[in-house]
Scaffold this motif. Structure first.
Motif, PDB file in Angstrom:
ATOM      1  N   GLY A  14       0.793  -1.217   0.000  1.00 36.25           N
ATOM      2  CA  GLY A  14       0.000   0.000   0.000  1.00 36.25           C
ATOM      3  C   GLY A  14       0.821   1.260   0.000  1.00 36.25           C
ATOM      4  N   GLN A  15       1.759   1.359  -0.913  1.00 38.90           N
ATOM      5  CA  GLN A  15       2.699   2.482  -0.915  1.00 38.90           C
ATOM      6  C   GLN A  15       2.187   3.660  -1.747  1.00 38.90           C
ATOM      7  OE1 GLN A  15       4.304  -1.061  -1.856  1.00 38.90           O
ATOM      8  NE2 GLN A  15       6.404  -0.427  -1.578  1.00 38.90           N
ATOM      9  N   GLN A  16       1.021   4.145  -1.401  1.00 42.84           N
ATOM     10  CA  GLN A  16       0.402   5.227  -2.154  1.00 42.84           C
ATOM     11  C   GLN A  16       1.248   6.494  -2.143  1.00 42.84           C
ATOM     12  OE1 GLN A  16      -3.515   6.106  -0.779  1.00 42.84           O
ATOM     13  NE2 GLN A  16      -3.906   7.702  -2.280  1.00 42.84           N
ATOM     14  N   TRP A 139       0.784   8.581  10.684  1.00 40.25           N
ATOM     15  CA  TRP A 139       1.361   8.394   9.353  1.00 40.25           C
ATOM     16  C   TRP A 139       0.388   7.591   8.495  1.00 40.25           C
ATOM     17  CZ3 TRP A 139       5.106  11.483   8.205  1.00 40.25           C
ATOM     18  CH2 TRP A 139       5.994  11.912   9.216  1.00 40.25           C
ATOM     19  N   ILE A 140       0.068   8.124   7.332  1.00 41.69           N
ATOM     20  CA  ILE A 140      -0.857   7.484   6.396  1.00 41.69           C
ATOM     21  C   ILE A 140      -0.060   6.989   5.201  1.00 41.69           C
ATOM     22  CG2 ILE A 140      -2.918   7.781   4.975  1.00 41.69           C
ATOM     23  CD1 ILE A 140      -3.647  10.164   6.815  1.00 41.69           C
ATOM     24  N   PHE A 141      -0.086   5.684   4.972  1.00 44.43           N
ATOM     25  CA  PHE A 141       0.666   5.067   3.883  1.00 44.43           C
ATOM     26  C   PHE A 141      -0.178   4.892   2.627  1.00 44.43           C
ATOM     27  CE2 PHE A 141       3.053   4.219   7.625  1.00 44.43           C
ATOM     28  CZ  PHE A 141       4.374   4.125   7.230  1.00 44.43           C
ATOM     29  N   TYR A 145      -4.469   2.179   4.943  1.00 43.72           N
ATOM     30  CA  TYR A 145      -3.530   1.825   6.012  1.00 43.72           C
ATOM     31  C   TYR A 145      -2.964   3.073   6.657  1.00 43.72           C
ATOM     32  CZ  TYR A 145       0.420   0.109   8.640  1.00 43.72           C
ATOM     33  OH  TYR A 145       1.297  -0.145   9.656  1.00 43.72           O
ATOM     34  N   TRP A 146      -3.061   3.139   7.988  1.00 42.35           N
ATOM     35  CA  TRP A 146      -2.468   4.213   8.768  1.00 42.35           C
ATOM     36  C   TRP A 146      -1.883   3.625  10.045  1.00 42.35           C
ATOM     37  CZ3 TRP A 146      -4.352   4.226  13.629  1.00 42.35           C
ATOM     38  CH2 TRP A 146      -5.645   3.720  13.841  1.00 42.35           C
ATOM     39  N   HIS A 147      -0.988   4.346  10.641  1.00 40.89           N
ATOM     40  CA  HIS A 147      -0.612   4.015  12.011  1.00 40.89           C
ATOM     41  C   HIS A 147      -0.232   5.271  12.785  1.00 40.89           C
ATOM     42  CE1 HIS A 147       3.681   3.070  10.420  1.00 40.89           C
ATOM     43  NE2 HIS A 147       3.740   4.215  11.033  1.00 40.89           N
ATOM     44  N   VAL A 148      -0.351   5.159  14.107  1.00 43.11           N
ATOM     45  CA  VAL A 148      -0.022   6.249  15.020  1.00 43.11           C
ATOM     46  C   VAL A 148       1.099   5.774  15.924  1.00 43.11           C
ATOM     47  CG1 VAL A 148      -0.854   7.720  16.892  1.00 43.11           C
ATOM     48  CG2 VAL A 148      -2.344   7.218  14.944  1.00 43.11           C
ATOM     49  N   GLU A 149       2.132   6.593  16.064  1.00 37.02           N
ATOM     50  CA  GLU A 149       3.287   6.249  16.892  1.00 37.02           C
ATOM     51  C   GLU A 149       3.393   7.239  18.045  1.00 37.02           C
ATOM     52  OE1 GLU A 149       6.487   6.445  14.155  1.00 37.02           O
ATOM     53  OE2 GLU A 149       5.925   4.610  13.109  1.00 37.02           O
ATOM     54  N   SER A 150       3.410   6.719  19.253  1.00 34.55           N
ATOM     55  CA  SER A 150       3.560   7.544  20.463  1.00 34.55           C
ATOM     56  C   SER A 150       4.931   7.250  21.082  1.00 34.55           C
ATOM     57  CB  SER A 150       2.455   7.221  21.465  1.00 34.55           C
ATOM     58  OG  SER A 150       1.180   7.433  20.889  1.00 34.55           O
ATOM     59  N   TYR A 151       5.717   8.301  21.316  1.00 32.67           N
ATOM     60  CA  TYR A 151       7.106   8.134  21.739  1.00 32.67           C
ATOM     61  C   TYR A 151       7.345   8.588  23.173  1.00 32.67           C
ATOM     62  CZ  TYR A 151       8.405   7.183  16.933  1.00 32.67           C
ATOM     63  OH  TYR A 151       8.512   6.616  15.680  1.00 32.67           O
ATOM     64  N   THR A 152       8.129   7.786  23.894  1.00 30.94           N
ATOM     65  CA  THR A 152       8.796   8.234  25.111  1.00 30.94           C
ATOM     66  C   THR A 152      10.287   8.330  24.761  1.00 30.94           C
ATOM     67  OG1 THR A 152       9.293   6.035  25.994  1.00 30.94           O
ATOM     68  CG2 THR A 152       7.098   6.952  26.457  1.00 30.94           C
ATOM     69  N   ALA A 222       5.068   8.022   3.323  1.00 29.32           N
ATOM     70  CA  ALA A 222       3.843   8.335   4.046  1.00 29.32           C
ATOM     71  C   ALA A 222       3.719   9.846   4.181  1.00 29.32           C
ATOM     72  CB  ALA A 222       3.847   7.680   5.427  1.00 29.32           C
ATOM     73  N   ILE A 223       2.478  10.282   4.410  1.00 32.59           N
ATOM     74  CA  ILE A 223       2.222  11.666   4.795  1.00 32.59           C
ATOM     75  C   ILE A 223       1.681  11.643   6.216  1.00 32.59           C
ATOM     76  CG2 ILE A 223       1.845  12.488   2.454  1.00 32.59           C
ATOM     77  CD1 ILE A 223      -1.163  12.338   2.979  1.00 32.59           C
ATOM     78  N   GLY A 224       1.931  12.710   6.961  1.00 33.58           N
ATOM     79  CA  GLY A 224       1.618  12.620   8.369  1.00 33.58           C
ATOM     80  C   GLY A 224       1.134  13.903   8.995  1.00 33.58           C
TER      81      GLY A 224
END
Length: 244
Positions: A14-16, A139-141, A145-152, A222-224
């Motif tokens: 899904g590499q749009q 990030w939207i691929f 398909y999307w994913h959300v990344e939460s960082y410490t 991806a765009i984010g």
């Protein structure tokens, strides 16, 4: 609607939003100097380079006008990625290998310089950073398909619209390339996915490898956006992978 929509092809994953390959390095050579060794990447064509005497296929994506992401596999089932900043003459080398149970691990993350005849080498190299801590990115691929990344400072929690891929926080590494570019290394027991985040315009380019594809890494884009929530409600939820 006519048949134009049938021409859509996002690729296997899904590499749009993966940009076209960049061929600007063809005919050029990058001489790289690291603390313990030197290396050479001679781009003999649009699709092949000579890496330390070995001819290999490669691909290249641009993160900015002056920063290139170069990726290629080695016969020993390792994947090498170079983040080369032509303006600052700095380079990060990322090498991923696989252990006896096919789990990815970092066999090298090295920081160096690009040698230019007649010019002195930079004295300050790329370096690991914890600056992503306390931030969350969507990030939207592709449209499905999307994913959300939460960082410490030490972990990244990954939430996406494939529930079977979600889990507790995992260790990560991030490398500061410029004030707005970060090379982010996330991986699990199966896949190594590394993305170069451009926070100036919220785009990213990167690569994904599993044991079976280490010699043929998959290009990604991806765009984010910065995200206040862990799930964007406007993007459809997919509960089962389907064949491309």
């Amino acid at each position: 609607m006519n048949n134009l929509k049938s021409k859509i092809d996002y690729g296997q994953w899904g590499q749009q939003f993966t940009p076209p390959y960049c061929y600007e390095l063809a005919g050029k050579t990058l001489k790289l100097k690291f603390e313990l060794y030197e290396a050479s990447a001679e781009f003999v064509s649009d699709t092949e380079l000579i890496w330390n005497g070995e001819r290999l296929p490669y691909w290249c994506l641009k993160a900015t006008n002056r920063v290139y992401l170069i990726c290629f596999g080695l016969p020993s089932n390792r994947c090498v990625t170079l983040i080369a900043d032509i303006e600052t003459k700095l380079v990060t080398l990322d090498e991923t290998a696989f252990d006896e149970v096919e789990k990815p691990y970092k066999s090298a993350v090295d920081f160096g310089t690009i040698a230019v005849d007649g010019e002195s080498a930079p004295t300050e190299l790329h370096a690991f950073t914890t600056e992503l801590a306390d931030n969350r990115f969507l990030w939207i691929f592709c449209e499905t398909y999307w994913h959300v990344e939460s960082y410490t400072e030490t972990e990244c929690t990954h939430i996406c619209n494939y529930p079977e891929f979600n889990g507790a926080g995992q260790p990560y590494q991030a490398v500061k390339i410029t004030d707005t570019l970060y090379w982010v290394i996330n991986q699990d027991a199966h896949e190594s996915i590394c993305m170069l985040y451009n926070l100036a315009n919220m785009t990213s380019v990167g690569r994904s490898v599993v044991y079976q594809s280490a010699k043929t890494p998959v290009a990604q884009g991806a765009i984010g956006a910065f995200s206040d929530t862990i799930e964007p409600p406007a993007i459809p939820t997919v509960v089962q992978l389907t064949a491309a």
